[in-house]
Design a protein around this motif. Structure first.
Motif, PDB file in Angstrom:
ATOM      1  N   UNK A  22       0.846  -1.181   0.000  1.00 33.21           N
ATOM      2  CA  UNK A  22       0.000   0.000   0.000  1.00 33.21           C
ATOM      3  C   UNK A  22       0.886   1.237   0.000  1.00 33.21           C
ATOM      4  N   UNK A  23       0.467   2.270  -0.709  1.00 34.43           N
ATOM      5  CA  UNK A  23       1.202   3.527  -0.790  1.00 34.43           C
ATOM      6  C   UNK A  23       0.493   4.556   0.073  1.00 34.43           C
ATOM      7  N   UNK A  24       1.260   5.332   0.834  1.00 30.52           N
ATOM      8  CA  UNK A  24       0.633   6.392   1.615  1.00 30.52           C
ATOM      9  C   UNK A  24      -0.119   7.333   0.693  1.00 30.52           C
ATOM     10  N   UNK A  25      -1.294   7.752   1.122  1.00 30.78           N
ATOM     11  CA  UNK A  25      -2.085   8.682   0.323  1.00 30.78           C
ATOM     12  C   UNK A  25      -1.356  10.019   0.214  1.00 30.78           C
ATOM     13  N   UNK A  26      -1.627  10.735  -0.856  1.00 26.28           N
ATOM     14  CA  UNK A  26      -1.034  12.056  -1.084  1.00 26.28           C
ATOM     15  C   UNK A  26      -1.332  12.971   0.102  1.00 26.28           C
ATOM     16  N   UNK A  27      -0.307  13.594   0.642  1.00 27.57           N
ATOM     17  CA  UNK A  27      -0.482  14.531   1.744  1.00 27.57           C
ATOM     18  C   UNK A  27      -0.624  13.902   3.115  1.00 27.57           C
ATOM     19  N   UNK A  28      -0.457  12.576   3.215  1.00 26.20           N
ATOM     20  CA  UNK A  28      -0.579  11.885   4.497  1.00 26.20           C
ATOM     21  C   UNK A  28       0.787  11.359   4.927  1.00 26.20           C
ATOM     22  N   UNK A  29       1.106  11.560   6.180  1.00 28.13           N
ATOM     23  CA  UNK A  29       2.324  11.013   6.787  1.00 28.13           C
ATOM     24  C   UNK A  29       1.909  10.185   7.992  1.00 28.13           C
ATOM     25  N   UNK A  30       2.752   9.222   8.361  1.00 23.44           N
ATOM     26  CA  UNK A  30       2.466   8.423   9.555  1.00 23.44           C
ATOM     27  C   UNK A  30       3.698   8.343  10.439  1.00 23.44           C
ATOM     28  N   UNK A  31       3.443   8.087  11.700  1.00 26.83           N
ATOM     29  CA  UNK A  31       4.504   7.925  12.693  1.00 26.83           C
ATOM     30  C   UNK A  31       4.114   6.741  13.569  1.00 26.83           C
ATOM     31  N   UNK A  32       5.038   5.807  13.757  1.00 26.16           N
ATOM     32  CA  UNK A  32       4.782   4.618  14.569  1.00 26.16           C
ATOM     33  C   UNK A  32       5.576   4.728  15.866  1.00 26.16           C
ATOM     34  N   UNK A  33       4.916   4.510  16.985  1.00 25.43           N
ATOM     35  CA  UNK A  33       5.557   4.517  18.304  1.00 25.43           C
ATOM     36  C   UNK A  33       6.379   5.770  18.577  1.00 25.43           C
ATOM     37  N   UNK A  34       5.880   6.915  18.154  1.00 26.35           N
ATOM     38  CA  UNK A  34       6.557   8.191  18.396  1.00 26.35           C
ATOM     39  C   UNK A  34       7.948   8.247  17.760  1.00 26.35           C
ATOM     40  N   UNK A  35       8.173   7.412  16.745  1.00 26.38           N
ATOM     41  CA  UNK A  35       9.466   7.366  16.048  1.00 26.38           C
ATOM     42  C   UNK A  35       9.484   8.271  14.836  1.00 26.38           C
ATOM     43  N   UNK A  36      10.180   7.832  13.808  1.00 30.93           N
ATOM     44  CA  UNK A  36      10.333   8.592  12.575  1.00 30.93           C
ATOM     45  C   UNK A  36       8.971   8.810  11.913  1.00 30.93           C
ATOM     46  N   UNK A  37       8.817   9.959  11.266  1.00 33.96           N
ATOM     47  CA  UNK A  37       7.614  10.247  10.502  1.00 33.96           C
ATOM     48  C   UNK A  37       7.883   9.912   9.041  1.00 33.96           C
ATOM     49  N   UNK A  38       7.019   9.081   8.452  1.00 33.88           N
ATOM     50  CA  UNK A  38       7.162   8.644   7.068  1.00 33.88           C
ATOM     51  C   UNK A  38       6.144   9.387   6.210  1.00 33.88           C
ATOM     52  N   UNK A  39       6.605   9.954   5.086  1.00 30.97           N
ATOM     53  CA  UNK A  39       5.672  10.686   4.236  1.00 30.97           C
ATOM     54  C   UNK A  39       5.555  10.115   2.826  1.00 30.97           C
ATOM     55  N   UNK A  40       6.588   9.518   2.314  1.00 33.83           N
ATOM     56  CA  UNK A  40       6.530   8.922   0.976  1.00 33.83           C
ATOM     57  C   UNK A  40       6.993   7.483   1.109  1.00 33.83           C
TER      58      UNK A  40
END
Length: 80
Positions: A22-40
Motif C-alpha cells: 500500500x502507498x501512503x495517500x497524497x499529503x498523508x504522513x504516519x509515525x509509529x511509536x513516536x518514532x520517525x515520521x514517514x511521508x513517501x
C-alpha cells in the motif's frame, strides 16, 4: 490491537496496483511509536509484522514493526 492498527494503516494508504503493498495517500504522513515520521513510503501489512519501505539517497530502506510492539500510530494530513 492488530485489527485497529491495520485499519489506521489502511485509512492512511491506498492499494498499490498489482501488489499486496500500500502507498501512503497524497499529503498523508504516519509515525509509529513516536518514532520517525514517514511521508513517501510503501506499507506492507503482513500477518506478523508491518514493513515500511522508503527511498533515501538512492537506497531502499525497510523498517519492520512487530504488530504486538506497535503501541501508537499517528497520522498527519492537511485540514480541510
Amino acid at each position: 490491537m492488530k485489527d485497529t492498527w491495520e485499519k489506521v494503516f489502511e485509512y492512511a494508504s491506498s492499494p498499490l496496483h498489482g501488489t499486496m503493498s500500500r502507498k501512503l495517500r497524497e499529503g498523508v504522513s504516519i509515525q509509529v511509536n513516536e518514532g520517525k515520521t514517514y511521508s513517501k513510503a510503501i506499507l506492507f501489512l503482513g500477518e506478523q509484522f508491518v514493513r515500511i519501505t522508503e527511498e533515501e539517497d538512492g537506497q531502499k530502506i525497510n523498517t519492520y514493526y512487530d504488530w504486538e510492539k506497535v503501541e501508537s500510530v499517528r497520522t498527519y494530513s492537511k485540514g480541510e
